[in-house]
Design an enzyme around this catalytic site. Structure first.
Site, PDB file in Angstrom:
ATOM      1  N   HIS A 175      -4.081  -4.840  -8.777  1.00 28.16           N
ATOM      2  CA  HIS A 175      -4.823  -3.750  -8.450  1.00 28.16           C
ATOM      3  C   HIS A 175      -6.759  -3.905  -8.794  1.00 28.16           C
ATOM      4  O   HIS A 175      -6.898  -4.489  -9.943  1.00 28.16           O
ATOM      5  CB  HIS A 175      -4.839  -2.789  -9.238  1.00 28.16           C
ATOM      6  CG  HIS A 175      -5.662  -1.147  -9.151  1.00 28.16           C
ATOM      7  ND1 HIS A 175      -5.724  -0.853  -7.988  1.00 28.16           N
ATOM      8  CD2 HIS A 175      -6.867  -0.659  -9.575  1.00 28.16           C
ATOM      9  CE1 HIS A 175      -6.334   0.869  -7.317  1.00 28.16           C
ATOM     10  NE2 HIS A 175      -7.349   0.867  -8.609  1.00 28.16           N
ATOM     11  N   MET A 183       0.818  -1.306  -0.006  1.00 26.45           N
ATOM     12  CA  MET A 183      -0.329  -0.034   0.209  1.00 26.45           C
ATOM     13  C   MET A 183       0.688   1.112  -0.330  1.00 26.45           C
ATOM     14  O   MET A 183       0.355   2.581   0.641  1.00 26.45           O
ATOM     15  CB  MET A 183      -0.711  -0.391   1.251  1.00 26.45           C
ATOM     16  CG  MET A 183      -1.606  -1.450   1.165  1.00 26.45           C
ATOM     17  SD  MET A 183      -2.704  -2.097  -0.296  1.00 26.45           S
ATOM     18  CE  MET A 183      -4.093  -0.996  -0.246  1.00 26.45           C
ATOM     19  N   ARG A 184       1.794   1.531  -0.534  1.00 27.14           N
ATOM     20  CA  ARG A 184       2.731   2.311  -0.802  1.00 27.14           C
ATOM     21  C   ARG A 184       3.427   2.688  -2.311  1.00 27.14           C
ATOM     22  O   ARG A 184       3.529   1.376  -2.618  1.00 27.14           O
ATOM     23  CB  ARG A 184       4.242   2.521   0.184  1.00 27.14           C
ATOM     24  CG  ARG A 184       3.859   2.404   1.645  1.00 27.14           C
ATOM     25  CD  ARG A 184       4.788   1.998   2.367  1.00 27.14           C
ATOM     26  NE  ARG A 184       4.404   2.518   4.184  1.00 27.14           N
ATOM     27  CZ  ARG A 184       4.292   3.678   4.717  1.00 27.14           C
ATOM     28  NH1 ARG A 184       4.944   4.866   4.158  1.00 27.14           N
ATOM     29  NH2 ARG A 184       3.856   3.333   5.586  1.00 27.14           N
TER      30      ARG A 184
HETATM   31  C1  GRF Z   1      -5.962  -7.139  -3.912  1.00 26.40           C
HETATM   32  O1  GRF Z   1      -7.288  -6.097  -3.538  1.00 26.40           O
HETATM   33  C2  GRF Z   1      -5.244  -6.109  -4.207  1.00 26.40           C
HETATM   34  O2  GRF Z   1      -5.677  -5.604  -5.624  1.00 26.40           O
HETATM   35  C3  GRF Z   1      -4.766  -4.836  -3.647  1.00 26.40           C
HETATM   36  O3  GRF Z   1      -4.122  -4.945  -2.470  1.00 26.40           O
HETATM   37  C4  GRF Z   1      -5.502  -6.166  -2.262  1.00 26.40           C
HETATM   38  C5  GRF Z   1      -4.156  -7.425  -1.300  1.00 26.40           C
HETATM   39  O4  GRF Z   1      -5.253  -8.565  -1.226  1.00 26.40           O
HETATM   40  N1  GRF Z   1      -3.972  -4.178  -4.401  1.00 26.40           N
HETATM   41  P1  GRF Z   1      -4.319  -9.698  -0.520  1.00 26.40           P
HETATM   42  O5  GRF Z   1      -3.601  -8.872   1.059  1.00 26.40           O
HETATM   43  O6  GRF Z   1      -3.089 -10.283  -1.304  1.00 26.40           O
HETATM   44  O7  GRF Z   1      -5.420 -10.759  -0.004  1.00 26.40           O
END
Ligand code: GRF
Length: 204
Positions: free
Chosen positions: A107, A88-89
């Protein structure tokens, strides 16, 4: 091909990689890093015997310092492809230069619609009828790199993000694993006549 995976959260995409790609066709997850010490993704990696590290922002003066340390750690392990699996960065330009065209992201929307955080909530707020997932190369922008795979799913009556994510998650897992294997086979390249178009030669 040695993979490094970056994850901030639950890590279901990481789990899919560990279950379906790790140890197959010479692809190996050799490093999992997170910015969050409590990320469940780290536990998943440890259970699979994969080395982990945490690069928390409060341990570094600047984002660039943190990213430099993380790039160093990945490079020491011989990482050839960096997979952002719920990371998330934003990555610093210097990090991306270290792994040119070698960082991919998953995404939960059909880009270029709804980039950035809370993509599914953005899509619900807009009132769309088709949701989806995108696998793309990472550039310096926010979810703006060239697209490798995308798939939509019609959910005309969806009203909450959990419901949408339940439909999107299996698509993410499938497309992300497919993209990794295709890259490892050398089946993914740029179209010389189109700067944004990615050509994938095998559809296995
Ligand atoms: C996913 O929905 C991805 O698209 C987004 O963050 C989420 C991560 O899910 N970038 P996980 O931690 O792999 O379950």
């Amino acid at each position: 091909m040695k993979l490094g995976v970056l994850a901030s959260g639950t890590g279901t995409n990481l789990q899919a990689i560990l279950d379906r790609v790790h140890g197959r066709e010479g692809v190996e997850v050799v490093a999992v890093a997170s910015d969050q010490p409590s990320a469940k993704a780290l536990k998943r990696a440890r259970s699979a015997g994969v080395p982990t590290a945490v690069f928390a922002q409060d341990q570094y003066a600047a984002r660039a310092d943190r990213d430099r340390a993380m790039a160093e750690w990945l490079a020491e392990r011989g990482v050839e492809l960096v997979v952002l699996a719920g990371y998330m960065r934003l990555l610093s330009p210097e990090f991306l230069e270290r792994f040119p065209q070698r960082v991919i992201n998953v995404h939960p929307a059909l880009l270029p619609a709804f980039p950035g955080l809370d993509a599914v909530d953005q899509a619900l707020a807009y009132g769309v009828k088709v949701f989806g997932a995108t696998i793309h190369f990472v550039d310096e922008g926010v979810d703006s790199g060239a697209i490798i795979f995308q798939r939509g799913v019609e959910l005309a009556d969806a009203t909450n993000a959990d419901e949408v994510m339940a439909a999107i998650r299996p698509i993410e897992h499938e497309l992300l694993c497919r993209a990794i294997l295709a890259i490892s086979r050398g089946a993914v390249s740029g179209d010389p006549d189109h700067p944004r178009r990615v050509v994938v030669r095998d559809r296995a």
